[in-house]
Design a protein around this motif. Structure first.
Motif, PDB file in Angstrom:
ATOM      1  N   VAL A 254       1.789   1.577  13.893  1.00 58.61           N
ATOM      2  CA  VAL A 254       2.866   1.795  12.919  1.00 58.61           C
ATOM      3  C   VAL A 254       3.755   0.571  12.843  1.00 58.61           C
ATOM      4  N   SER A 255       4.308   0.379  11.656  1.00 54.30           N
ATOM      5  CA  SER A 255       5.241  -0.719  11.439  1.00 54.30           C
ATOM      6  C   SER A 255       6.658  -0.259  11.764  1.00 54.30           C
ATOM      7  N   GLU A 256       7.564  -1.185  11.703  1.00 53.04           N
ATOM      8  CA  GLU A 256       8.991  -0.849  11.716  1.00 53.04           C
ATOM      9  C   GLU A 256       9.277   0.064  10.515  1.00 53.04           C
ATOM     10  N   PRO A 257      10.309   0.894  10.628  1.00 56.28           N
ATOM     11  CA  PRO A 257      10.633   1.763   9.479  1.00 56.28           C
ATOM     12  C   PRO A 257      11.268   0.978   8.335  1.00 56.28           C
ATOM     13  N   VAL A 258      10.845   1.311   7.116  1.00 52.93           N
ATOM     14  CA  VAL A 258      11.440   0.691   5.920  1.00 52.93           C
ATOM     15  C   VAL A 258      11.759   1.786   4.904  1.00 52.93           C
ATOM     16  N   LYS A 259      12.467   1.412   3.852  1.00 50.44           N
ATOM     17  CA  LYS A 259      12.812   2.389   2.822  1.00 50.44           C
ATOM     18  C   LYS A 259      11.550   2.950   2.170  1.00 50.44           C
ATOM     19  N   PRO A 260      11.642   4.143   1.549  1.00 50.78           N
ATOM     20  CA  PRO A 260      10.453   4.734   0.926  1.00 50.78           C
ATOM     21  C   PRO A 260       9.788   3.774  -0.060  1.00 50.78           C
ATOM     22  N   ILE A 261       8.496   3.532   0.158  1.00 54.90           N
ATOM     23  CA  ILE A 261       7.778   2.588  -0.703  1.00 54.90           C
ATOM     24  C   ILE A 261       6.379   3.093  -1.053  1.00 54.90           C
ATOM     25  N   LEU A 262       5.875   4.050  -0.256  1.00 54.43           N
ATOM     26  CA  LEU A 262       4.524   4.563  -0.484  1.00 54.43           C
ATOM     27  C   LEU A 262       4.584   6.085  -0.373  1.00 54.43           C
ATOM     28  N   ASP A 263       4.385   6.757  -1.511  1.00 54.41           N
ATOM     29  CA  ASP A 263       4.638   8.195  -1.557  1.00 54.41           C
ATOM     30  C   ASP A 263       3.347   9.013  -1.577  1.00 54.41           C
ATOM     31  N   THR A 264       2.284   8.472  -0.992  1.00 53.81           N
ATOM     32  CA  THR A 264       1.040   9.237  -0.950  1.00 53.81           C
ATOM     33  C   THR A 264       0.201   8.690   0.203  1.00 53.81           C
ATOM     34  N   VAL A 265      -0.939   9.313   0.461  1.00 55.30           N
ATOM     35  CA  VAL A 265      -1.861   8.784   1.468  1.00 55.30           C
ATOM     36  C   VAL A 265      -2.950   8.032   0.721  1.00 55.30           C
ATOM     37  N   VAL A 266      -3.213   6.801   1.130  1.00 58.46           N
ATOM     38  CA  VAL A 266      -4.250   5.997   0.472  1.00 58.46           C
ATOM     39  C   VAL A 266      -5.350   5.703   1.480  1.00 58.46           C
ATOM     40  N   LEU A 267      -6.590   6.023   1.099  1.00 60.72           N
ATOM     41  CA  LEU A 267      -7.724   5.712   1.961  1.00 60.72           C
ATOM     42  C   LEU A 267      -8.701   4.855   1.174  1.00 60.72           C
ATOM     43  N   SER A 268      -9.177   3.785   1.808  1.00 62.45           N
ATOM     44  CA  SER A 268     -10.177   2.950   1.174  1.00 62.45           C
ATOM     45  C   SER A 268     -11.409   2.855   2.060  1.00 62.45           C
ATOM     46  N   PRO A 269     -12.508   3.503   1.645  1.00 65.13           N
ATOM     47  CA  PRO A 269     -13.733   3.366   2.443  1.00 65.13           C
ATOM     48  C   PRO A 269     -14.203   1.908   2.456  1.00 65.13           C
ATOM     49  N   GLY A 270     -13.861   1.159   1.417  1.00 64.17           N
ATOM     50  CA  GLY A 270     -14.285  -0.241   1.328  1.00 64.17           C
ATOM     51  C   GLY A 270     -13.688  -1.110   2.425  1.00 64.17           C
ATOM     52  N   THR A 271     -12.402  -0.949   2.668  1.00 64.30           N
ATOM     53  CA  THR A 271     -11.772  -1.745   3.720  1.00 64.30           C
ATOM     54  C   THR A 271     -11.792  -1.004   5.061  1.00 64.30           C
ATOM     55  N   GLY A 272     -12.123   0.282   5.027  1.00 63.83           N
ATOM     56  CA  GLY A 272     -12.109   1.064   6.266  1.00 63.83           C
ATOM     57  C   GLY A 272     -10.706   1.333   6.764  1.00 63.83           C
ATOM     58  N   VAL A 273      -9.744   1.380   5.863  1.00 63.90           N
ATOM     59  CA  VAL A 273      -8.343   1.536   6.259  1.00 63.90           C
ATOM     60  C   VAL A 273      -7.724   2.697   5.494  1.00 63.90           C
ATOM     61  N   TYR A 274      -6.827   3.428   6.157  1.00 61.32           N
ATOM     62  CA  TYR A 274      -6.011   4.400   5.426  1.00 61.32           C
ATOM     63  C   TYR A 274      -4.573   4.271   5.881  1.00 61.32           C
ATOM     64  N   VAL A 275      -3.666   4.644   4.998  1.00 58.34           N
ATOM     65  CA  VAL A 275      -2.267   4.342   5.269  1.00 58.34           C
ATOM     66  C   VAL A 275      -1.362   5.356   4.570  1.00 58.34           C
TER      67      VAL A 275
ATOM     68  N   LEU B  20       5.881  -6.966   7.227  1.00 57.23           N
ATOM     69  CA  LEU B  20       6.318  -5.963   8.208  1.00 57.23           C
ATOM     70  C   LEU B  20       6.000  -6.376   9.635  1.00 57.23           C
ATOM     71  N   LYS B  21       6.833  -5.926  10.565  1.00 56.39           N
ATOM     72  CA  LYS B  21       6.521  -6.086  11.990  1.00 56.39           C
ATOM     73  C   LYS B  21       5.809  -4.827  12.464  1.00 56.39           C
ATOM     74  N   LEU B  22       4.783  -5.011  13.291  1.00 54.34           N
ATOM     75  CA  LEU B  22       4.143  -3.850  13.916  1.00 54.34           C
ATOM     76  C   LEU B  22       4.979  -3.438  15.112  1.00 54.34           C
ATOM     77  N   MET B  23       5.264  -2.138  15.204  1.00 51.00           N
ATOM     78  CA  MET B  23       6.068  -1.648  16.321  1.00 51.00           C
ATOM     79  C   MET B  23       5.197  -1.187  17.487  1.00 51.00           C
ATOM     80  N   ARG B  24       4.163  -0.427  17.182  1.00 50.05           N
ATOM     81  CA  ARG B  24       3.347   0.156  18.255  1.00 50.05           C
ATOM     82  C   ARG B  24       1.894   0.200  17.818  1.00 50.05           C
ATOM     83  N   GLN B  25       1.022   0.124  18.815  1.00 50.12           N
ATOM     84  CA  GLN B  25      -0.419   0.325  18.616  1.00 50.12           C
ATOM     85  C   GLN B  25      -0.872   1.211  19.760  1.00 50.12           C
TER      86      GLN B  25
END
Ligand SMILES: Cc1cc2nc3c(=O)[nH]c(=O)nc-3n(C[C@H](O)[C@H](O)[C@H](O)COP(=O)(O)OP(=O)(O)OC[C@H]3O[C@@H](n4cnc5c(N)ncnc54)[C@H](O)[C@@H]3O)c2cc1C
Ligand SMILES: [Zn+2]
Lengths: 88, 417
Positions: free
Chosen positions: B264-285, B331-336
């Motif tokens: 997870v990153s540091e907390p920021v103001k609301p910027i992404l209001d849904t769940v996005v998954l991309s099988p192409g990049t293998g990432v979801y956020v 963004l800064k990553l806070m935790r992994q």
């Protein structure tokens, strides 16, 4: 980043290797192999927590080999070319 | 006795300086015999105990957890809840879970913070769009809400995506499930624990199962770090450690354990209001209620019980994320962290009797069992209470590996394995 020892190329970056399954999981032979033997060969795994004997392939040179590895610490205990001992 | 949460109780505690809250669940000493034992105090184990008491009136139940409840994958996941699977068997299973999630806060009297902000699975080529249309059709035929998104639709729900003409992963459209979203993972564990405890279930933490008591070829109890505990019905929901316990019970499972990591990153103001998954990049956020960007990806590359995750996989995930959302480069990553997940060849769970009589399995959820917790609990409770499958759990029996009736959800399960 971890280095894995290929018995042929020496220590190489872990991303060059693919996991190939349990060592000693030998394909059943013959026409009358019972279903549960097939299921065991195809699907069942030891999946040990601790020391594991596994088949790996070094993608760059294409060689399959046996690596003994601790699945908790990721320490590599041994690495040897695939010989007759695959059956053991 | 714990009290019911309500607007009134909140108000009263506000006036009393928040000093009157009681423990949410009891911590009793283990009793020697129970009617049923559940091994593993993750979401699935706690839900099983709750539904045993609620649906089957079996309340002499112990949940035995080697660490602390929710300390396994249930407290480590990226909290996505959805039911956008492909096969009818999976739809029955995840659809049941999704419906129960929608009523869960009320049922448990505990806010699990279900936030149905929708989820889009991106398609990055015409070929992926064709598969996407096929998946949407399958979902609709199976009675699951699904919509085929155009690039404009995707832009509407995720305007910060990299839509530039030279983007490496251009958007051709996507698979949308509007009822999907996230829930607070700890709250799911704590809510089930509190509700089960209220119904009489004993939740026993710091109690590791070290062996099984086997008499006359049947499982009759467990040896633990807190002594022997007996019961004639034992359910096991220990996720990545299923093979370890199976070995003690004398059988093997079609499972490999892998680390799955998230960050997870540091907390920021609301910027992404849904769940996005991309099988192409293998990432979801997604963005958490606190404002952190919650990032997940594929499995680690090697079978592992090391609960930390490795660098090459994290690099792949972050690289993919920044291709999709260049703005996150600031963004800064806070935790992994990582959890150990139990990966099955057909990416579907194993629910049913084990080869050792009296011992029942709920495992193999791999990278995606958080969304399934209410269903996994319902089904294992049913098995423990009746000894038999119902129509929903039947297809997920261990016998599918001998009969060949696999439920291959490698695509529906969403991320690379
Ligand atoms: C990084 C990550 C991201 C994920 N993201 C998602 C997601 O977005 N959506 C989703 O649906 N799923 C997700 N998952 C998967 C999901 O978290 C799991 O499938 C789910 O939590 C499994 O629940 P469980 O109750 O079976 O296991 P757990 O929560 O792991 O509980 C099992 C418990 O058993 C205990 N145990 C083990 N051995 C013993 C023993 N010998 N004696 C006693 N107790 C024992 C453990 O301590 C543990 O607490 C993710 C997983 C990870 C790791
Ligand atoms: Zn080599």
């Amino acid at each position: 980043m971890q280095l894995f020892p290929c018995p042929f190329c020496g220590p190489r970056d872990e991303t060059e290797f693919h996991y190939g399954g349990d060592a000693g999981n030998v394909r059943p032979d013959g026409a009358d192999v019972p279903i549960d033997r097939w299921a065991g060969y195809l699907y069942l795994r030891g999946n040990p927590k601790g020391t594991a004997r596994e088949i790996w392939v070094h993608v760059n040179c294409g060689e399959f080999f046996v690596m003994e590895r601790d699945t908790v610490t990721h320490k590599v205990l041994s690495s040897a070319a695939l010989g007759g001992e695959h059956a053991a | 006795m714990t009290r019911r949460y309500s607007a009134l109780s909140l108000f009263k505690e506000g006036l009393a300086g928040q000093t009157g809250w009681k423990q949410a669940w009891r911590s009793p000493e283990p009793k020697p015999p129970y009617d049923a034992i559940v091994i593993g105090g993750g979401g699935h184990g706690l839900a099983t105990a709750y539904y045993l008491a609620k649906n089957h009136n079996i309340t002499r139940v112990a949940v035995l957890e080697k660490g602390w409840i929710g300390g396994g994958n249930t407290g480590r996941n990226t909290t996505v809840v959805r039911s956008n699977y492909y096969y009818p068997e999976s739809v029955d299973l995840y659809g049941l879970a999704h419906r129960l999630y929608e009523g869960l806060s009320k049922d448990l009297n505990y806010n699990v913070m279900l936030s149905q902000r929708g989820m889009v699975n991106l398609c990055h080529s015409t070929a992926e769009m064709e598969i996407g249309a096929r998946t949407v059709n399958a979902m609709q035929i199976n009675g699951i809400d699904a919509e085929l998104f155009s690039p404009e639709d995707v832009r509407r729900v995720a305007p910060i995506y990299n839509f530039s003409p030279d983007a490496r992963f251009p958007v051709f459209g996507g698979i949308w499930q509007g009822r999907a979203g996230t829930a607070r993972h700890d709250a799911v564990a704590w809510g089930y624990a509190r509700a089960a405890s209220r119904l009489g279930v004993d939740i026993i933490q710091n109690c590791e199962i070290t062996d099984f008591i086997i008499e006359g070829g049947r499982c009759r109890g467990v040896q633990t770090t807190r002594g022997a505990i007996r019961a004639d019905r034992i359910g096991m929901a220990v996720a990545g450690h299923s093979s370890v316990l199976a070995a003690k019970a004398g059988f093997r499972l079609p499972i490999n354990s892998y680390a799955l990591q998230a960050c997870v990153s540091e907390p920021v103001k609301p910027i992404l209001d849904t769940v996005v998954l991309s099988p192409g990049t293998g990432v979801y956020v997604s963005q958490s209620d606190k404002g952190e960007i919650v990032i997940g990806g594929g499995l680690d590359r090697i079978p592992s019980y090391a609960q930390r995750g490795n660098l090459p996989t994290l690099e792949t995930v972050i690289a993919g994320l920044l291709e999709m959302f260049p703005i996150f480069g600031q963004l800064k990553l806070m935790r992994q962290w990582a959890g150990i997940v139990d990966v099955v060849p057909d990416s579907s769970p194993i629910i049913g009797p084990s080869p050792l009589p009296n011992l029942f399995l709920n495992c193999g959820w791999g990278t995606g069992g958080f969304k399934a917790i209410p269903a996994g609990g319902t089904l294992l409770a049913n098995l423990l209470a009746t000894g038999k499958h119902n129509d929903i759990s039947r297809p997920f029996d261990l016998d599918r590996f001998a009969t060949g009736r696999l439920i291959d959800e490698a695509a529906g399960s969403g991320i690379a394995h």
